[in-house]
Write an enzyme that holds these catalytic residues in place. Structure first.
Site, PDB file in Angstrom:
ATOM      1  N   TRP A   1      -8.744   5.001   7.930  1.00  0.00           N
ATOM      2  CA  TRP A   1      -9.633   4.895   6.795  1.00  0.00           C
ATOM      3  C   TRP A   1     -10.391   3.558   6.524  1.00  0.00           C
ATOM      4  O   TRP A   1     -11.251   3.557   5.556  1.00  0.00           O
ATOM      5  CB  TRP A   1      -9.073   5.184   5.351  1.00  0.00           C
ATOM      6  CG  TRP A   1      -7.446   4.370   5.350  1.00  0.00           C
ATOM      7  CD1 TRP A   1      -7.264   3.019   4.983  1.00  0.00           C
ATOM      8  CD2 TRP A   1      -6.205   4.928   5.997  1.00  0.00           C
ATOM      9  NE1 TRP A   1      -6.052   2.683   5.114  1.00  0.00           N
ATOM     10  CE2 TRP A   1      -5.452   3.510   5.709  1.00  0.00           C
ATOM     11  CE3 TRP A   1      -5.774   5.823   6.408  1.00  0.00           C
ATOM     12  CZ2 TRP A   1      -4.231   3.628   6.024  1.00  0.00           C
ATOM     13  CZ3 TRP A   1      -4.440   6.014   6.881  1.00  0.00           C
ATOM     14  CH2 TRP A   1      -3.430   4.823   6.553  1.00  0.00           C
ATOM     15  N   ARG A   2     -10.345   2.755   7.373  1.00  0.00           N
ATOM     16  CA  ARG A   2     -11.259   1.485   7.456  1.00  0.00           C
ATOM     17  C   ARG A   2     -12.540   1.833   8.088  1.00  0.00           C
ATOM     18  O   ARG A   2     -13.382   0.770   8.483  1.00  0.00           O
ATOM     19  CB  ARG A   2     -10.569   0.420   7.822  1.00  0.00           C
ATOM     20  CG  ARG A   2      -9.124  -0.075   6.781  1.00  0.00           C
ATOM     21  CD  ARG A   2      -8.554  -1.281   7.233  1.00  0.00           C
ATOM     22  NE  ARG A   2      -7.950  -1.453   6.172  1.00  0.00           N
ATOM     23  CZ  ARG A   2      -6.751  -2.487   5.947  1.00  0.00           C
ATOM     24  NH1 ARG A   2      -6.706  -3.261   7.231  1.00  0.00           N
ATOM     25  NH2 ARG A   2      -5.874  -2.700   4.944  1.00  0.00           N
TER      26      ARG A   2
ATOM     27  N   GLU B   1      -6.174   6.272  -0.288  1.00  0.00           N
ATOM     28  CA  GLU B   1      -5.170   5.722  -1.262  1.00  0.00           C
ATOM     29  C   GLU B   1      -4.219   6.576  -1.814  1.00  0.00           C
ATOM     30  O   GLU B   1      -3.241   6.184  -2.518  1.00  0.00           O
ATOM     31  CB  GLU B   1      -6.343   5.138  -2.380  1.00  0.00           C
ATOM     32  CG  GLU B   1      -7.109   4.326  -1.940  1.00  0.00           C
ATOM     33  CD  GLU B   1      -6.645   2.996  -1.257  1.00  0.00           C
ATOM     34  OE1 GLU B   1      -5.364   2.673  -1.882  1.00  0.00           O
ATOM     35  OE2 GLU B   1      -7.170   2.204  -0.607  1.00  0.00           O
TER      36      GLU B   1
ATOM     37  N   THR C   1       3.829   5.153  -0.363  1.00  0.00           N
ATOM     38  CA  THR C   1       3.951   5.593   1.339  1.00  0.00           C
ATOM     39  C   THR C   1       3.593   4.395   2.097  1.00  0.00           C
ATOM     40  O   THR C   1       2.495   3.736   2.079  1.00  0.00           O
ATOM     41  CB  THR C   1       3.456   6.763   1.311  1.00  0.00           C
ATOM     42  OG1 THR C   1       3.936   7.702   0.519  1.00  0.00           O
ATOM     43  CG2 THR C   1       3.642   7.525   2.968  1.00  0.00           C
TER      44      THR C   1
ATOM     45  N   LEU D   1       5.829  14.548   3.341  1.00  0.00           N
ATOM     46  CA  LEU D   1       5.311  13.121   2.871  1.00  0.00           C
ATOM     47  C   LEU D   1       5.995  12.504   1.567  1.00  0.00           C
ATOM     48  O   LEU D   1       5.864  11.537   1.451  1.00  0.00           O
ATOM     49  CB  LEU D   1       3.714  13.094   3.042  1.00  0.00           C
ATOM     50  CG  LEU D   1       2.923  11.924   2.997  1.00  0.00           C
ATOM     51  CD1 LEU D   1       3.418  10.816   4.213  1.00  0.00           C
ATOM     52  CD2 LEU D   1       1.457  12.170   2.930  1.00  0.00           C
ATOM     53  N   GLY D   2       6.363  13.650   1.131  1.00  0.00           N
ATOM     54  CA  GLY D   2       7.009  13.282  -0.395  1.00  0.00           C
ATOM     55  C   GLY D   2       6.006  13.264  -1.399  1.00  0.00           C
ATOM     56  O   GLY D   2       4.624  13.382  -1.248  1.00  0.00           O
TER      57      GLY D   2
ATOM     58  N   TYR E   1      -4.588   1.947 -10.294  1.00  0.00           N
ATOM     59  CA  TYR E   1      -4.678   1.396  -9.135  1.00  0.00           C
ATOM     60  C   TYR E   1      -5.700   2.584  -8.269  1.00  0.00           C
ATOM     61  O   TYR E   1      -6.628   1.651  -7.723  1.00  0.00           O
ATOM     62  CB  TYR E   1      -3.349   1.402  -8.237  1.00  0.00           C
ATOM     63  CG  TYR E   1      -3.713   1.125  -6.922  1.00  0.00           C
ATOM     64  CD1 TYR E   1      -3.952  -0.043  -6.595  1.00  0.00           C
ATOM     65  CD2 TYR E   1      -3.639   2.300  -6.181  1.00  0.00           C
ATOM     66  CE1 TYR E   1      -4.308  -0.223  -5.048  1.00  0.00           C
ATOM     67  CE2 TYR E   1      -4.151   1.975  -4.806  1.00  0.00           C
ATOM     68  CZ  TYR E   1      -4.482   0.804  -4.392  1.00  0.00           C
ATOM     69  OH  TYR E   1      -4.727   0.846  -2.973  1.00  0.00           O
TER      70      TYR E   1
ATOM     71  N   ASP F   1      -1.601  -3.399  -6.907  1.00  0.00           N
ATOM     72  CA  ASP F   1      -0.379  -2.623  -6.388  1.00  0.00           C
ATOM     73  C   ASP F   1       0.710  -3.394  -6.151  1.00  0.00           C
ATOM     74  O   ASP F   1       0.870  -4.684  -6.501  1.00  0.00           O
ATOM     75  CB  ASP F   1      -1.065  -1.807  -5.118  1.00  0.00           C
ATOM     76  CG  ASP F   1      -1.264  -2.759  -3.960  1.00  0.00           C
ATOM     77  OD1 ASP F   1      -1.200  -3.877  -4.103  1.00  0.00           O
ATOM     78  OD2 ASP F   1      -0.997  -2.238  -2.862  1.00  0.00           O
TER      79      ASP F   1
ATOM     80  N   CYS G   1       4.383 -17.930   5.909  1.00  0.00           N
ATOM     81  CA  CYS G   1       3.260 -18.816   5.363  1.00  0.00           C
ATOM     82  C   CYS G   1       2.402 -19.526   6.202  1.00  0.00           C
ATOM     83  O   CYS G   1       1.325 -19.938   5.846  1.00  0.00           O
ATOM     84  CB  CYS G   1       3.975 -19.796   4.236  1.00  0.00           C
ATOM     85  SG  CYS G   1       4.999 -18.928   3.073  1.00  0.00           S
TER      86      CYS G   1
ATOM     87  N   CYS H   1      -0.526 -22.000  -3.017  1.00  0.00           N
ATOM     88  CA  CYS H   1       0.682 -21.040  -3.344  1.00  0.00           C
ATOM     89  C   CYS H   1       1.816 -22.030  -3.849  1.00  0.00           C
ATOM     90  O   CYS H   1       2.304 -22.688  -3.229  1.00  0.00           O
ATOM     91  CB  CYS H   1       0.992 -20.407  -2.048  1.00  0.00           C
ATOM     92  SG  CYS H   1       2.151 -19.269  -2.585  1.00  0.00           S
TER      93      CYS H   1
END
Length: 341
Positions: free
Chosen positions: A14-15, A27, A33, A70-71, A110, A128, A184, A193
């Site tokens: 999807w990118r 999304e 998932t 997939l639920g 979201y 998210d 990190c 951070c």
DNA sequence: AACACGGGGCA
DNA sequence: TGCCCAGTGTT
């Protein structure tokens, strides 16, 4: 963040698109998932339903079939209903304004922000689980309130490419800034951070305590059609609730086989008596720990009443081809396998 | 604010 | 086997 994302992003199906339908589908599938899990479903779903119009006119069973395994099946039912709304009310074009988007079933805060920023390039924030974790660590806040997270996301999504920025935040949370063992060293925001500065970034955010799943005993029936033993009785679950709209061997929430016989009679009109127990299955849902007893039944009278009930449930005899064609949960695929079907 | 809603990966 | 993950809708 943008430089890091451009260099390090995973190559995901999807990118390669900004088609709002495809972004929306991805999304939706990615809610609750994992990426690796969603990819094959995404590809198959688009083969079957290449655009909003094909989804809008499809049978719900066909849509659920693509989703089976997939639920969280309400996602598929909502997506189809939303597709119908977009075709009917907006000429098949996904609306760009947040109010209309947000009003579509299955589009919450979201998903609304994700579609707006990624597909439409709007400066819309997303929060998210990944963003929540990244911000929690950046701020060294154990449980930052939602309002703070959304405010922060809103203030940061001001650059020239909101979609890429939001994805960079989520990608960071999904890869380097992982829940258990954050890495990190290569992090693009390590110097900012505060969580890292504490020496123990993995302690942010505070883990939410969850209730243990409740134990449920259930049974299901393998009832072969008289004279046509390759066919068995399957029933469609009510449209709402657990595994809503999926097909299954006739089931009920108890080990009692007479209760199961009564359920079969009430919901199909068929009279059947219990025989051998074929086996026992255990299946874990998030909130239920299920033990399912699979019991052979014998038809002793009555004819199938196929008329669907008010709640969307119905019964039919299904041969091997029909069983391949109907949406079955992971649990029911296990059950049919146990019954050698 | 609490709860219902799946499934698969991993230790 | 047990633990982990975490959006949306409903109550």
């Amino acid at each position: 963040m943008l430089a890091w994302y451009r260099a390090q992003q995973r190559d995901l199906p999807w990118r390669h698109t900004r088609d709002p339908y495809r972004i929306w589908l991805s999304e939706t599938m990615l809610q609750q998932t994992r990426v690796e899990n969603a990819i094959p479903y995404y590809e198959r779903f688009l083969e079957r339903f290449p655009d909003l119009a094909s989804l809008a006119t499809a049978d719900e069973d066909q849509v659920l079939k693509q989703w089976a395994g997939l639920g969280y099946y309400a996602r598929a039912r909502n997506l189809k209903r939303a597709a119908e709304t977009v075709v009917r009310d907006f000429g098949g074009v996904v609306p760009q304004d947040p109010e209309r988007l947000r009003a579509l079933p299955g589009v919450g805060p979201y998903t609304c922000g994700a579609i707006r920023s990624i597909a439409f390039g709007q400066q819309a924030p997303v929060v998210d689980g990944n963003v929540r974790r990244v911000f929690s660590r950046l701020l060294a806040e154990k449980s930052p309130p939602d309002a703070l997270l959304w405010r922060a996301a809103h203030e940061l999504v001001v650059g020239p490419d909101p979609g890429l920025f939001n994805q960079s935040l989520m990608e960071l949370g999904a890869t380097l800034c992982s829940p258990r063992r954050p890495d990190c060293r290569p992090c693009p925001v390590r110097d900012a951070c505060r969580g890292r500065a504490t020496g123990d970034p993995s302690s942010f955010p505070e883990a939410a305590r969850r209730k243990p799943p409740r134990a449920v005993q259930a049974s299901c029936a393998v009832l072969r059609r008289p004279g046509r033993p390759s066919q068995v009785l399957l029933m469609r679950r009510p449209s709402k609730g657990l595994l809503g709209g999926l097909w299954e061997l006739p089931s009920h929430d108890s080990l009692d086989s007479d209760g199961l016989a009564a359920a079969i009679r009430d919901r199909s009109g068929l009279l059947a008596e219990p025989g051998d127990r074929l086996g026992k299955l255990r299946h874990a849902f998030t909130h239920i720990s299920l033990t399912l007893s699979v019991i052979e039944f014998e038809h002793v009278g009555g004819r199938l009443r196929g008329r669907p009930a008010e709640d969307g449930s119905r019964a039919r005899w299904c041969g091997p081809a029909a069983r391949r064609d109907l949406p079955l949960s992971a649990l029911m695929q296990k059950s049919l396998r146990l019954a050698r079907l």
